[in-house]
Design an enzyme around this catalytic site. Structure first.
Site, short mmCIF file in Angstrom:
data_model
loop_
_atom_site.label_atom_id
_atom_site.label_comp_id
_atom_site.label_asym_id
_atom_site.label_seq_id
_atom_site.Cartn_x
_atom_site.Cartn_y
_atom_site.Cartn_z
N ARG A 87 39.77 7.10 22.78
CA ARG A 87 40.31 7.22 21.31
C ARG A 87 41.58 7.22 20.89
O ARG A 87 42.09 8.27 21.32
CB ARG A 87 39.65 8.35 20.42
CG ARG A 87 37.97 8.43 20.57
CD ARG A 87 37.19 9.01 19.46
NE ARG A 87 37.87 10.39 19.19
CZ ARG A 87 37.84 11.45 19.86
NH1 ARG A 87 36.69 11.64 20.79
NH2 ARG A 87 38.33 12.76 19.17
N LYS A 105 28.83 12.82 37.76
CA LYS A 105 27.85 13.01 38.51
C LYS A 105 26.34 12.61 37.88
O LYS A 105 25.65 13.40 37.40
CB LYS A 105 27.63 14.54 39.03
CG LYS A 105 28.91 14.82 39.59
CD LYS A 105 29.00 16.41 39.89
CE LYS A 105 30.30 16.91 40.82
NZ LYS A 105 30.50 18.32 40.87
N GLY A 120 31.55 18.05 44.40
CA GLY A 120 32.01 19.13 44.90
C GLY A 120 31.80 20.46 43.79
O GLY A 120 31.45 19.92 42.68
N LYS A 136 21.55 17.85 42.06
CA LYS A 136 22.10 19.53 41.60
C LYS A 136 22.21 19.91 40.40
O LYS A 136 21.64 20.80 39.76
CB LYS A 136 23.14 19.82 42.51
CG LYS A 136 24.51 19.02 42.13
CD LYS A 136 25.08 19.76 40.69
CE LYS A 136 26.17 18.96 40.22
NZ LYS A 136 26.83 19.56 38.92
N ASN A 162 25.00 22.20 32.56
CA ASN A 162 23.24 21.91 32.93
C ASN A 162 22.41 22.96 32.82
O ASN A 162 21.44 23.02 32.27
CB ASN A 162 23.38 21.20 34.24
CG ASN A 162 23.82 19.77 34.12
OD1 ASN A 162 23.11 18.64 33.54
ND2 ASN A 162 25.11 19.45 34.42
N GLU A 221 24.66 15.86 32.02
CA GLU A 221 24.14 14.63 32.95
C GLU A 221 22.57 14.78 33.25
O GLU A 221 21.94 13.73 33.50
CB GLU A 221 25.04 14.30 34.26
CG GLU A 221 26.44 13.89 33.90
CD GLU A 221 26.54 12.59 33.71
OE1 GLU A 221 25.37 11.73 33.50
OE2 GLU A 221 27.62 11.89 33.61
#
Length: 326
Positions: free
Chosen positions: A37, A106, A132, A187, A252, A273
């Site tokens: 943007r 990820k 990582g 993960k 998460n 994610e």
């Protein structure tokens, strides 16, 4: 291997992209931070702080900001691609095919495949993945951290290593592109599950069991996809799982906790994610006959088909077996 202080495009001005741009300067290079943007890019350039995604971390003078993608990558050997996984296809489509691509999201491609495979299908020959136990809040502040860059192109991996390694960031290389990429993907789902445990106040025993069995599930999946087993226990596997499943910075884990409390899992417009990944992985496991019970439970809870309590009961009610049984 040195880049001689050259410019490194960092494509994506969220928290992680901003932190990586700052990390590039700590390694002695210049960075161009690209924001989609124009108004946001102008604000970053003026205020020298990403108050929306990484407050408290000032942009050094060696970081320039632009919304002009062509300008951002002009003359660059490779770029760090740091947009959410859903935005990767459109961004890659707009980039020159001779550019090296370092994927930092990820997540999975829209069809559930690997983002590295997507990049190659679009004509990019030099592709790497960076993953990582790296929370943007800590990397941006210069707290000690370590990460892995993996690629079949070891020359590219070495260049990325030289671009980021500094007294506050250890960067390792790996040839196990599959393991490093998919460890970071899976993960997130396990971290969502630990958030459910936290939100339901099920205790430390339950969390420890969930993380341990989650690592086992990660290992089975990664090895089935061609990853090296050692990678499961490295920074992009066990290391990232520990950080994401236990940290207050983890989106998460926080999303799982929010679901358990009956709240919306995505706060402040930040991408989680694992919510999308859980459904994609569960569909893949069902189609290919793989047993991924934690992924299945998280997918059902995230979709609203199951309550968090039902999800936990589905895991606790599984048949008796040996700990090492597949």
């Amino acid at each position: 291997m040195s880049l001689g202080g050259g410019n490194v495009p960092v494509l994506g001005a969220g928290g992680w992209g901003t932190a990586l741009a700052v990390a590039v300067t700590r390694a002695g290079h210049r960075a161009t931070l690209w924001a989609r943007r124009p108004d946001f890019a102008a604000r970053l350039a003026s205020e020298r702080e990403n108050g929306e995604y990484l407050p408290g971390v000032l942009l050094p003078a060696e970081v320039s900001v632009t919304s002009d993608l062509t300008h951002a990558v002009a003359g660059a050997d490779f770029a760090l691609v740091v947009v959410p996984s859903v935005g990767v296809p459109d961004l890659l489509a707009a980039l020159p095919r001779d550019l090296g691509i370092v994927l930092c999201a990820k997540g999975l491609a829209p069809d559930g495949g690997r983002l590295t495979d997507l990049a190659r299908s679009l004509g990019f020959a030099r592709v790497a993945v960076l993953s990582g136990p790296n929370h943007a809040e800590e990397v941006g502040r210069g707290l000690p951290a370590a990460t892995v860059v993996a690629s079949a192109d070891l020359e590219l991996a070495g260049k990325v290593q030289a671009t980021l390694i500094s007294p506050t960031l250890r960067v390792y290389t790996s040839a196990d592109e599959v393991g490093v990429e998919l460890g970071g993907v899976l993960k997130n789902v396990i971290a969502l599950a630990t958030g459910l445990v936290d939100g339901l106040k099920l205790g430390d025993n339950a969390k420890a069991a969930l993380i341990t069995r989650g690592l086992r599930e990660m290992g089975r999946y990664l090895v089935s996809q061609g990853a090296h087993e050692d990678t499961v226990y490295g920074l992009s596997g066990l290391g990232d799982l520990v950080a994401t499943a236990t940290s207050r910075h983890s989106r998460n884990r926080a999303a799982g906790e929010a679901i358990a409390r009956g709240e919306h899992p995505q706060q402040g417009g930040k991408v989680v994610e694992g919510l999308r990944t859980a459904g994609l992985l569960d569909a893949w496991a069902s189609a290919h006959g793989h047993d991924l019970p934690i992924v299945h439970a998280v997918a059902k809870v995230a979709s609203g088909e199951w309550t968090p309590d039902v999800g936990i009961r589905s895991l606790m009610g599984r048949g008796a077996k040996s700990e090492l049984e597949e």
